[in-house]
Write a protein that holds these residues in place. Structure first.
Motif, PDB file in Angstrom:
ATOM      1  N   ARG A  81       0.686  -1.081   0.106  1.00  0.00           N
ATOM      2  CA  ARG A  81       0.109  -0.295   0.201  1.00  0.00           C
ATOM      3  C   ARG A  81       0.604   1.110   0.071  1.00  0.00           C
ATOM      4  N   GLU A  82       2.048   1.490   0.465  1.00  0.00           N
ATOM      5  CA  GLU A  82       2.922   2.484   1.152  1.00  0.00           C
ATOM      6  C   GLU A  82       3.647   2.456  -0.522  1.00  0.00           C
ATOM      7  N   THR A  84       2.379   1.536  -3.303  1.00  0.00           N
ATOM      8  CA  THR A  84       1.716   2.505  -4.430  1.00  0.00           C
ATOM      9  C   THR A  84       0.984   3.863  -4.046  1.00  0.00           C
ATOM     10  N   GLU A  85       1.078   4.631  -2.460  1.00  0.00           N
ATOM     11  CA  GLU A  85       1.690   5.291  -2.381  1.00  0.00           C
ATOM     12  C   GLU A  85       1.962   5.926  -2.867  1.00  0.00           C
ATOM     13  N   THR A  86       3.364   5.445  -2.584  1.00  0.00           N
ATOM     14  CA  THR A  86       4.682   6.706  -3.246  1.00  0.00           C
ATOM     15  C   THR A  86       4.509   6.858  -4.228  1.00  0.00           C
ATOM     16  N   ALA A  88       1.893   6.507  -6.217  1.00  0.00           N
ATOM     17  CA  ALA A  88       1.742   7.477  -7.090  1.00  0.00           C
ATOM     18  C   ALA A  88       1.707   9.064  -6.629  1.00  0.00           C
ATOM     19  N   ARG A  89       2.285   8.954  -5.867  1.00  0.00           N
ATOM     20  CA  ARG A  89       2.417  10.863  -5.336  1.00  0.00           C
ATOM     21  C   ARG A  89       3.283  10.917  -6.334  1.00  0.00           C
TER      22      ARG A  89
END
Length: 168
Positions: A81-82, A84-86, A88-89
């Motif tokens: 999850r982290e 994926t978030e990274t 995306a960011r």
């Protein structure tokens, strides 16, 4: 002597020998045998107890293993999850940076185009002015080739200049 009914003397000696053998066995043989049986029984009981302890440990290890697997799965899912978030960011930041760069380049291009346009307009105006002067010169030469026309033109210019001074 009969085979089915033994003599009294034979019975006496058989009983006496049996008693002596029994006494010797009871004194020396049975304690050793019972001690060996008791030790073996204790060893078997200890082995059973050890087996139960090992079984209990294995059961607790299975529970620990299941907990560790669950914790590992949760940690893995959190890491994914982290990540994926990274990702995306980073993609959003890269897009924003690319857009800002594109906007900057576009603004610079617009300024450069405006400057080029202004320069081209100045050049065109200069050319038009030069052409106008050349045309006017040719027209004036043709019209002022005569002395009377020259004097009339000069008088007209002087009148216009004096009118312009009066209005100012």
């Amino acid at each position: 002597m009969s085979l089915i009914t033994p003599d009294f003397g034979l019975l006496f000696w058989m009983t006496l020998i049996f008693g002596i053998v029994f006494f010797i066995l009871a004194k020396f043989g049975f304690p050793v045998l019972t001690d060996m049986v008791r030790k073996r029984q204790e060893r078997i009981e200890k082995s059973i107890e050890d087996a139960r302890e090992i079984e209990a440990r294995m059961a607790s290890w299975k529970v620990e293993q299941a907990q560790m697997l669950e914790a590992t799965r949760k940690e893995q899912s959190q890491m994914l999850r982290e990540a994926t978030e990274t990702k995306a960011r980073i993609v959003a930041d890269a897009k924003a940076q690319a857009q800002a760069e594109a906007d900057k380049i576009l603004a610079e291009a617009k300024l450069q185009i405006a400057a080029e346009k202004e320069s081209a307009l100045r050049d065109v105006r200069k050319e038009v002015a030069l052409l106008s002067v050349q045309v006017a010169e040719k027209v004036l030469r043709h019209e002022l080739s005569d002395d009377g026309n020259q004097r009339a033109f000069i008088d007209e210019l002087v009148d216009e200049a004096s009118k312009a001074q009066m209005h100012s």
